[in-house]
Design a protein around this motif. Structure first.
Motif, short mmCIF file in Angstrom:
data_model
loop_
_atom_site.label_atom_id
_atom_site.label_comp_id
_atom_site.label_asym_id
_atom_site.label_seq_id
_atom_site.Cartn_x
_atom_site.Cartn_y
_atom_site.Cartn_z
N CYS A 63 14.49 9.32 -1.20
CA CYS A 63 13.48 8.02 -0.91
C CYS A 63 12.37 8.85 -1.28
CB CYS A 63 13.78 7.71 0.49
SG CYS A 63 12.32 6.33 0.90
N ALA A 64 11.57 8.41 -2.23
CA ALA A 64 10.29 8.85 -2.54
C ALA A 64 9.14 7.98 -1.81
CB ALA A 64 9.99 9.00 -3.90
N ALA A 65 7.89 8.35 -1.24
CA ALA A 65 7.10 7.50 -0.95
C ALA A 65 5.71 7.69 -1.62
CB ALA A 65 6.55 7.63 0.71
N ASN A 110 6.47 14.00 -0.68
CA ASN A 110 6.66 12.89 0.18
C ASN A 110 7.89 12.12 0.28
OD1 ASN A 110 4.23 13.08 1.37
ND2 ASN A 110 3.11 11.56 -0.04
N THR A 111 8.91 12.89 0.09
CA THR A 111 10.24 12.67 -0.15
C THR A 111 11.36 12.84 1.10
OG1 THR A 111 10.13 12.55 -2.62
CG2 THR A 111 12.17 12.60 -1.77
N VAL A 112 12.01 11.98 1.38
CA VAL A 112 13.39 12.18 2.45
C VAL A 112 14.43 12.26 1.65
CG1 VAL A 112 13.19 9.90 3.15
CG2 VAL A 112 13.91 11.77 4.58
N TYR A 113 15.58 13.01 2.09
CA TYR A 113 16.91 13.15 1.78
C TYR A 113 18.08 12.95 2.58
CZ TYR A 113 14.25 15.35 -2.08
OH TYR A 113 13.32 15.99 -3.03
N GLN A 126 0.78 -1.22 -0.25
CA GLN A 126 0.03 0.06 -0.06
C GLN A 126 0.72 1.18 -0.14
OE1 GLN A 126 -1.58 -1.55 3.43
NE2 GLN A 126 -3.73 -2.20 2.51
N VAL A 127 1.91 1.24 0.57
CA VAL A 127 2.93 2.14 0.45
C VAL A 127 4.30 1.60 -0.36
CG1 VAL A 127 4.35 3.99 1.74
CG2 VAL A 127 2.02 3.43 2.49
N GLN A 128 4.53 2.54 -1.03
CA GLN A 128 5.92 1.87 -1.69
C GLN A 128 7.01 3.08 -1.56
OE1 GLN A 128 3.00 2.25 -3.93
NE2 GLN A 128 2.48 0.25 -2.91
N LEU A 129 8.16 2.59 -1.42
CA LEU A 129 9.50 3.66 -1.35
C LEU A 129 10.51 3.21 -2.26
CD1 LEU A 129 9.81 3.40 2.60
CD2 LEU A 129 8.27 4.83 1.40
N VAL A 130 10.70 4.30 -3.10
CA VAL A 130 11.99 4.01 -3.94
C VAL A 130 13.14 4.63 -3.57
CG1 VAL A 130 12.42 4.49 -6.28
CG2 VAL A 130 10.21 3.49 -5.59
#
Length: 126
Positions: free
Chosen positions: A22-24, A80-83, A1-5
């Protein structure tokens, strides 16, 4: 249901820099916390850096002692991205880096989620 790339890992010489992203995506209603972990061969996975999102503590960060002053975690709420900006890299930073995102889903009752990225290799040569 949630994907992280995840993206941004690679090989760099000691003293160099890398930036991980990392994009959710998926059925996300809200995100409460984002973090980066790493796992070196033969070692346990450890928290590298974390940042809160939403609420009174939004934007609060914490780092493991070994990366303080060298790594910076940041987030883009709209994406929805963390660096993780990693400077002055050392050979001991070599590991697989994983992003982690916690929050709630859009479904009735707003169930929580705790998702992990696939991992990206960071190798620092001496």
């Amino acid at each position: 249901q949630v994907q992280l790339v995840e993206s941004g890992g690679g090989l760099v010489q000691a003293g160099g820099s890398l930036r991980l992203s990392c994009a959710a995506s998926g059925s996300i209603f809200s995100i409460n916390a984002l973090g980066w972990y790493r796992q070196a061969p033969g070692k346990q996975r450890e928290l590298v850096a974390a940042i809160s999102s939403g609420g009174r503590t939004s934007g609060r960060t914490n780092y493991t002692d070994s990366v303080k002053g060298r790594f910076t975690i940041s987030r883009d709420n709209a994406k929805n991205t963390v660096y993780l900006q990693m400077n002055s890299l050392k050979p001991e930073d070599t590991a697989v880096y994983y992003c982690n995102v916690k929050g709630s889903l859009v479904f009735a009752g707003r169930p929580s989620f705790n998702s992990w990225g696939q991992g990206t290799q960071v190798t620092v040569s001496s």
